[in-house]
Design a protein around this motif. Sequence first.
Motif, short mmCIF file in Angstrom:
data_model
loop_
_atom_site.label_atom_id
_atom_site.label_comp_id
_atom_site.label_asym_id
_atom_site.label_seq_id
_atom_site.Cartn_x
_atom_site.Cartn_y
_atom_site.Cartn_z
N ASP A 1 42.06 41.40 33.02
CA ASP A 1 42.72 40.74 31.90
C ASP A 1 41.65 40.33 30.89
O ASP A 1 40.76 39.53 31.21
N ASP B 1 40.85 36.71 30.57
CA ASP B 1 40.31 36.01 31.74
C ASP B 1 39.00 36.68 32.15
O ASP B 1 39.00 37.71 32.81
N SER C 1 38.31 37.73 35.77
CA SER C 1 39.04 38.87 36.33
C SER C 1 38.30 40.19 36.12
O SER C 1 38.64 41.19 36.77
#
Length: 240
Positions: A88, A91, A94
Amino acid sequence: MNPMLYINRKKIIAALILLLPVMLQAQTLHLRFINTVGDTIMQAGATYRNAFGETFNIRNFKYYITNISLRDTDGQLHPLTREHFLIDEADSASKTIVVSHNNIKATSIRFMLGVDSVRNISGVQTGALDPMKGMFWTWNSGYIMAKLEGKSAASKSLGNYFTYHVGGFKNGESASRWVELPLEKIATVVIIKADADKWFNALQAVKIAEHPICHEPGKLAMLIADNYAQMFSVWKSTDQ
């Protein structure tokens, strides 16, 4: 000394001796994904131009990675994990996947972009596959394999948005794609570049003006999937 305690200690020591070669061989591999548009690192609010001259910005960019393997010098595949990971752009945590391998002399890395068919028919799940991640269709069975959303003056949709929610897992409409990337060397860190610009013009021409929305399996989803399978390349491998 308690005889049973002595015997148990001997068993533990013997087990550790057997495991020691494996422990010594185990190597940690960090896969770091860097999302770009062309050669430019993706940034919120930035304006880009695709091959058709259409300007656009990106507000949401996500995709699943699973079934990671290394291919050795003999051509054999060594599976590392079947776990699903959601990369993502919003994020940063991630975008790094940590796996281990037994000192494999690898020539390439292989993974699936998307969610495998078994997980697609397993209903609501947790972790990276939690529906709260925004990648599960509530109206249609299965997961969105990859998502690209933004705004473009070329889009004729309300608010000039373009939204590509690419999914489908049935025979003939599977949006998952296998990706295999050559490795010059296997190192502690392998940095993989994911170029979102490829969604528009890798193998197929997908113009925002003609196709601002893709929210279901079918022909357009397959065209975009063929394109996004081409977005990956190994930027570099390093031991730092």
